[in-house]
Design an enzyme around this catalytic site. Structure first.
Site, PDB file in Angstrom:
ATOM      1  N   GLY A  98      39.661  34.073  40.221  1.00  0.00           N
ATOM      2  CA  GLY A  98      40.401  35.214  39.699  1.00  0.00           C
ATOM      3  C   GLY A  98      40.169  35.339  38.202  1.00  0.00           C
ATOM      4  O   GLY A  98      39.111  34.964  37.687  1.00  0.00           O
ATOM      5  N   GLU A  99      41.151  35.879  37.490  1.00  0.00           N
ATOM      6  CA  GLU A  99      41.131  36.030  36.031  1.00  0.00           C
ATOM      7  C   GLU A  99      40.149  37.098  35.535  1.00  0.00           C
ATOM      8  O   GLU A  99      40.114  37.404  34.357  1.00  0.00           O
ATOM      9  CB  GLU A  99      40.780  34.708  35.327  1.00  0.00           C
ATOM     10  N   GLY A 100      39.291  37.649  36.422  1.00  0.00           N
ATOM     11  CA  GLY A 100      38.187  38.493  35.989  1.00  0.00           C
ATOM     12  C   GLY A 100      36.898  37.707  35.882  1.00  0.00           C
ATOM     13  O   GLY A 100      35.862  38.245  35.477  1.00  0.00           O
ATOM     14  N   ASP A 118      43.502  38.849  36.217  1.00  0.00           N
ATOM     15  CA  ASP A 118      44.856  38.541  36.680  1.00  0.00           C
ATOM     16  C   ASP A 118      45.157  37.070  36.467  1.00  0.00           C
ATOM     17  O   ASP A 118      44.266  36.226  36.496  1.00  0.00           O
ATOM     18  CB  ASP A 118      45.004  38.889  38.164  1.00  0.00           C
ATOM     19  N   VAL A 149      37.774  32.468  32.484  1.00  0.00           N
ATOM     20  CA  VAL A 149      37.207  33.784  32.169  1.00  0.00           C
ATOM     21  C   VAL A 149      36.839  33.909  30.695  1.00  0.00           C
ATOM     22  O   VAL A 149      35.847  34.560  30.350  1.00  0.00           O
ATOM     23  CB  VAL A 149      38.154  34.918  32.592  1.00  0.00           C
TER      24      VAL A 149
END
Length: 351
Positions: free
Chosen positions: A322-324, A180, A102
């Site tokens: 994930g992670e944004g 996240d 991200v």
């Protein structure tokens, strides 16, 4: 501690939305020919209360990191993740170094990334003071056999998420993205979505980090046990977070709600942020009016959560990091939608 006090969520400006739609129909193009861009442009006008909407110059990603007891597995036994839980702490350091997925993708769109240790099962004093200052606990309980949190911790973490949103908005954020990081995140998310929507484990469990067939069957069984264990006691959203969630899920929910309280648009990411969004909607129903879905992930729990929230993803790239990381990819589309209203000429100019 009453964490929901002052949760007054304003509504987007419907007058600005209607004005935007009229303006879009007057632009130098066939009516409706820019499709979803026109919908997004009108949505942004409602969020900003002005036509055209303000530039999305300051985009901020807040990554809530935490470990989950459900991710622990004996050597040689199947786990809910393809990776060991120790990776969570290591990844927090990667975020801080600016070399995570991200952070690399966010730089391409000029977004800022901040990582916060909410419940990482390690001491991270050497990483950043702000990371450690937000810790609610170390790890969380294994949700198939025990509650994730102790009484009061969900409310505490929710308040942390609200405070983070306030800090980002006060610093000038035009758009917020929840990220996240945590091994076992998709398992916790599946359990929260299943409990929120009354769905069985097999409807909401995916492969997450890429578990094989044996790992997937184990993951389904874990979520089945978790849902059965809490049956009849998770109607209240904070009880749900306590029993099946995590401190980082509760913090994400608080972040989403407070963004709405502050009239700041949010682009949701993958399954973890959608699971938190379902809980956040139960806490503050009007908050959902301030959220967009950045992308469709490969996780089934995210798809059913999108449907339940009435959200259509901006992108569908088959992402599951994930992670944004998926949400930041939607930022250029939103900027393009704004540019349509800000810069295109009108049909009247042709006469």
């Amino acid at each position: 501690m009453t964490t929901t006090r002052s949760l007054v969520v304003p509504l987007p400006d419907t007058t600005a939305t209607c004005q935007a739609r009229r303006r879009l129909d007057e632009l130098v193009k066939p009516v409706g020919s820019l499709g979803r861009l026109e919908e997004l442009a009108a949505w942004l006008c409602g969020a900003h209360g002005t036509v055209p909407p303000r530039p999305l110059d300051d985009v901020r990603v807040a990554v809530f990191a935490g470990d989950h007891g459900v991710s622990a597995a004996p050597p040689g036994a199947p786990g809910v993740s393809a990776y060991p839980r120790e990776l969570t702490a290591a990844m927090v350091r990667v975020f801080q170094a600016g070399t995570s997925g991200v952070t690399v993708l966010a730089r391409e769109v000029g977004a800022r990334v901040r990582v916060l240790d909410i419940a990482v099962d390690a001491e991270l004093d050497d990483v950043a003071r702000d990371v450690v200052a937000r810790k609610v606990r170390r790890g969380s309980g294994a949700i198939d056999v025990e509650d994730a949190l102790t009484p009061g911790e969900a409310e505490q973490a929710f308040s942390v998420g609200r405070a983070v949103a306030d800090e980002e908005v006060d610093a000038g954020a035009d758009l917020l993205i929840p990220g996240d990081m945590g091994i076992g995140n998709s398992t916790v998310a599946a359990a929260l979505v299943g409990a929120s929507l009354g769905l069985p484990a097999h409807r909401v469990v995916g492969t997450g980090t890429g578990v094989d067939e044996t790992g997937h069957a184990h993951k389904v069984a874990v979520v089945e046990r978790a849902l059965h264990r809490v049956e009849g006691r998770v109607a209240d959203p904070f009880d749900r977070l306590t029993a099946l969630g995590s401190a980082c899920a509760a913090a994400t929910a608080g972040f989403l709600v407070q963004a709405a309280v502050r009239s700041t648009p949010v682009v949701l990411d993958g399954v973890f942020s959608l699971a938190a969004a379902l809980v956040a909607r139960d806490i503050a129903p009007d908050a959902a009016r301030w959220w967009l879905a950045g992308h469709r992930s490969t996780e089934p729990a995210q798809s059913v959560a999108l449907t339940a929230l009435g959200l259509e993803p901006i992108l569908d790239l088959g992402l599951r990091l994930g992670e944004g990381s998926g949400a930041v990819q939607a930022v250029p589309v939103l900027r393009a939608a704004r540019a349509v209203l800000a810069d295109m000429g009108s049909l009247a100019d042709l006469t």
